[in-house]
Design a protein around this motif. Structure first.
Motif, PDB file in Angstrom:
ATOM      1  N   LEU A  28       0.833  -1.195   0.000  1.00  0.00           N
ATOM      2  CA  LEU A  28       0.000   0.000   0.000  1.00  0.00           C
ATOM      3  C   LEU A  28       0.866   1.243   0.000  1.00  0.00           C
ATOM      4  CD1 LEU A  28      -2.657  -1.113   2.625  1.00  0.00           C
ATOM      5  CD2 LEU A  28      -2.873  -1.077   0.141  1.00  0.00           C
ATOM      6  N   GLY A  29       2.136   1.075   0.284  1.00  0.00           N
ATOM      7  CA  GLY A  29       3.067   2.203   0.290  1.00  0.00           C
ATOM      8  C   GLY A  29       3.406   2.625  -1.122  1.00  0.00           C
ATOM      9  N   LYS A  30       4.210   3.637  -1.200  1.00  0.00           N
ATOM     10  CA  LYS A  30       4.608   4.174  -2.491  1.00  0.00           C
ATOM     11  C   LYS A  30       6.049   3.769  -2.769  1.00  0.00           C
ATOM     12  CE  LYS A  30       1.399   7.889  -2.062  1.00  0.00           C
ATOM     13  NZ  LYS A  30       1.150   9.263  -1.807  1.00  0.00           N
ATOM     14  N   PRO A  31       6.465   3.875  -4.009  1.00  0.00           N
ATOM     15  CA  PRO A  31       7.859   3.559  -4.329  1.00  0.00           C
ATOM     16  C   PRO A  31       8.809   4.437  -3.516  1.00  0.00           C
ATOM     17  CG  PRO A  31       6.568   3.796  -6.324  1.00  0.00           C
ATOM     18  CD  PRO A  31       5.686   4.197  -5.183  1.00  0.00           C
ATOM     19  N   THR A  32       9.984   3.939  -3.310  1.00  0.00           N
ATOM     20  CA  THR A  32      10.952   4.596  -2.446  1.00  0.00           C
ATOM     21  C   THR A  32      11.244   6.022  -2.880  1.00  0.00           C
ATOM     22  OG1 THR A  32      11.958   2.437  -2.096  1.00  0.00           O
ATOM     23  CG2 THR A  32      13.236   4.337  -1.439  1.00  0.00           C
ATOM     24  N   VAL A  33      11.417   6.256  -4.170  1.00  0.00           N
ATOM     25  CA  VAL A  33      11.762   7.592  -4.656  1.00  0.00           C
ATOM     26  C   VAL A  33      10.635   8.571  -4.346  1.00  0.00           C
ATOM     27  CG1 VAL A  33      12.286   8.949  -6.712  1.00  0.00           C
ATOM     28  CG2 VAL A  33      13.244   6.657  -6.457  1.00  0.00           C
ATOM     29  N   VAL A  34       9.410   8.171  -4.600  1.00  0.00           N
ATOM     30  CA  VAL A  34       8.263   9.042  -4.332  1.00  0.00           C
ATOM     31  C   VAL A  34       8.163   9.316  -2.840  1.00  0.00           C
ATOM     32  CG1 VAL A  34       5.749   9.211  -4.452  1.00  0.00           C
ATOM     33  CG2 VAL A  34       7.018   8.241  -6.368  1.00  0.00           C
ATOM     34  N   TYR A  35       8.364   8.296  -2.035  1.00  0.00           N
ATOM     35  CA  TYR A  35       8.287   8.445  -0.585  1.00  0.00           C
ATOM     36  C   TYR A  35       9.357   9.419  -0.091  1.00  0.00           C
ATOM     37  CZ  TYR A  35       8.147   7.212   4.346  1.00  0.00           C
ATOM     38  OH  TYR A  35       8.055   7.266   5.701  1.00  0.00           O
ATOM     39  N   GLU A  36      10.567   9.313  -0.624  1.00  0.00           N
ATOM     40  CA  GLU A  36      11.644  10.208  -0.210  1.00  0.00           C
ATOM     41  C   GLU A  36      11.335  11.652  -0.579  1.00  0.00           C
ATOM     42  OE1 GLU A  36      15.584   9.077  -1.330  1.00  0.00           O
ATOM     43  OE2 GLU A  36      15.264   7.003  -0.698  1.00  0.00           O
ATOM     44  N   ILE A  37      10.785  11.869  -1.747  1.00  0.00           N
ATOM     45  CA  ILE A  37      10.434  13.233  -2.166  1.00  0.00           C
ATOM     46  C   ILE A  37       9.369  13.802  -1.238  1.00  0.00           C
ATOM     47  CG2 ILE A  37       9.337  14.596  -3.993  1.00  0.00           C
ATOM     48  CD1 ILE A  37      10.760  12.673  -5.995  1.00  0.00           C
ATOM     49  N   GLU A  38       8.353  13.013  -0.949  1.00  0.00           N
ATOM     50  CA  GLU A  38       7.306  13.477  -0.044  1.00  0.00           C
ATOM     51  C   GLU A  38       7.857  13.755   1.347  1.00  0.00           C
ATOM     52  OE1 GLU A  38       4.111  10.691  -0.125  1.00  0.00           O
ATOM     53  OE2 GLU A  38       3.418  11.353  -2.088  1.00  0.00           O
ATOM     54  N   LEU A  39       8.766  12.911   1.806  1.00  0.00           N
ATOM     55  CA  LEU A  39       9.378  13.124   3.120  1.00  0.00           C
ATOM     56  C   LEU A  39      10.148  14.436   3.152  1.00  0.00           C
ATOM     57  CD1 LEU A  39      10.899   9.884   4.654  1.00  0.00           C
ATOM     58  CD2 LEU A  39       9.653  11.672   5.812  1.00  0.00           C
ATOM     59  N   ARG A  40      10.883  14.711   2.106  1.00  0.00           N
ATOM     60  CA  ARG A  40      11.652  15.958   2.049  1.00  0.00           C
ATOM     61  C   ARG A  40      10.727  17.164   2.040  1.00  0.00           C
ATOM     62  NH1 ARG A  40      16.513  14.367  -2.128  1.00  0.00           N
ATOM     63  NH2 ARG A  40      17.378  12.756  -0.797  1.00  0.00           N
ATOM     64  N   GLU A  41       9.638  17.084   1.293  1.00  0.00           N
ATOM     65  CA  GLU A  41       8.676  18.184   1.271  1.00  0.00           C
ATOM     66  C   GLU A  41       8.076  18.411   2.651  1.00  0.00           C
ATOM     67  OE1 GLU A  41       5.908  17.046  -1.733  1.00  0.00           O
ATOM     68  OE2 GLU A  41       7.205  17.701  -3.373  1.00  0.00           O
ATOM     69  N   ARG A  42       7.755  17.338   3.335  1.00  0.00           N
ATOM     70  CA  ARG A  42       7.201  17.464   4.684  1.00  0.00           C
ATOM     71  C   ARG A  42       8.217  18.057   5.635  1.00  0.00           C
ATOM     72  NH1 ARG A  42       4.802  11.754   6.115  1.00  0.00           N
ATOM     73  NH2 ARG A  42       4.313  12.817   8.063  1.00  0.00           N
ATOM     74  N   MET A  43       9.487  17.661   5.500  1.00  0.00           N
ATOM     75  CA  MET A  43      10.527  18.220   6.358  1.00  0.00           C
ATOM     76  C   MET A  43      10.660  19.722   6.149  1.00  0.00           C
ATOM     77  SD  MET A  43      13.381  15.140   6.225  1.00  0.00           S
ATOM     78  CE  MET A  43      14.686  16.286   6.087  1.00  0.00           C
ATOM     79  N   VAL A  44      10.577  20.168   4.904  1.00  0.00           N
ATOM     80  CA  VAL A  44      10.657  21.601   4.618  1.00  0.00           C
ATOM     81  C   VAL A  44       9.492  22.327   5.265  1.00  0.00           C
ATOM     82  CG1 VAL A  44      10.502  23.323   2.773  1.00  0.00           C
ATOM     83  CG2 VAL A  44      12.004  21.344   2.512  1.00  0.00           C
ATOM     84  N   ARG A  45       8.289  21.760   5.164  1.00  0.00           N
ATOM     85  CA  ARG A  45       7.126  22.398   5.788  1.00  0.00           C
ATOM     86  C   ARG A  45       7.277  22.474   7.299  1.00  0.00           C
ATOM     87  NH1 ARG A  45       4.145  19.293   1.931  1.00  0.00           N
ATOM     88  NH2 ARG A  45       3.562  17.810   3.544  1.00  0.00           N
ATOM     89  N   VAL A  46       7.806  21.421   7.903  1.00  0.00           N
ATOM     90  CA  VAL A  46       8.009  21.420   9.355  1.00  0.00           C
ATOM     91  C   VAL A  46       9.041  22.477   9.736  1.00  0.00           C
ATOM     92  CG1 VAL A  46       8.946  20.074  11.280  1.00  0.00           C
ATOM     93  CG2 VAL A  46       7.286  19.043   9.730  1.00  0.00           C
ATOM     94  N   GLU A  47      10.122  22.565   8.975  1.00  0.00           N
ATOM     95  CA  GLU A  47      11.145  23.571   9.259  1.00  0.00           C
ATOM     96  C   GLU A  47      10.576  24.986   9.151  1.00  0.00           C
ATOM     97  OE1 GLU A  47      14.189  22.584   6.465  1.00  0.00           O
ATOM     98  OE2 GLU A  47      15.044  21.028   7.746  1.00  0.00           O
ATOM     99  N   GLU A  48       9.752  25.215   8.128  1.00  0.00           N
ATOM    100  CA  GLU A  48       9.138  26.533   7.971  1.00  0.00           C
ATOM    101  C   GLU A  48       8.205  26.844   9.135  1.00  0.00           C
ATOM    102  OE1 GLU A  48       7.295  26.335   4.146  1.00  0.00           O
ATOM    103  OE2 GLU A  48       9.180  26.694   3.079  1.00  0.00           O
TER     104      GLU A  48
END
Length: 68
Positions: A28-48
């Motif tokens: 049910l998860g997403k491919p690793t590359v997509v997951y990593e991109i989403e994780l990075r986007e979330r990290m940026v939002r948290v930092e902001e």
């Protein structure tokens, strides 16, 4: 029916080449590359958001200092 060592090697190579695709399709998860991109986007939002919270705290401290 016994398989020769060469046949087993070919099967092993085929499985190694395709197993990540099969797991991605079945999980049910997403491919690793997509997951990593989403994780990075979330990290940026948290930092902001943390930066925004820090600014609000500074403003609050300044208000407290003005009162005293």
């Amino acid at each position: 029916m016994a398989l020769a060592q060469e046949d087993l090697q070919q099967i092993g190579d085929y499985v190694k080449d395709h197993i990540s695709d099969w797991i991605a399709e079945q999980s049910l998860g997403k491919p690793t590359v997509v997951y990593e991109i989403e994780l990075r986007e979330r990290m940026v939002r948290v930092e902001e958001e943390l930066k925004h919270q820090r600014e609000l705290m500074r403003e609050g401290f300044e208000q407290v200092d003005k009162r005293f």
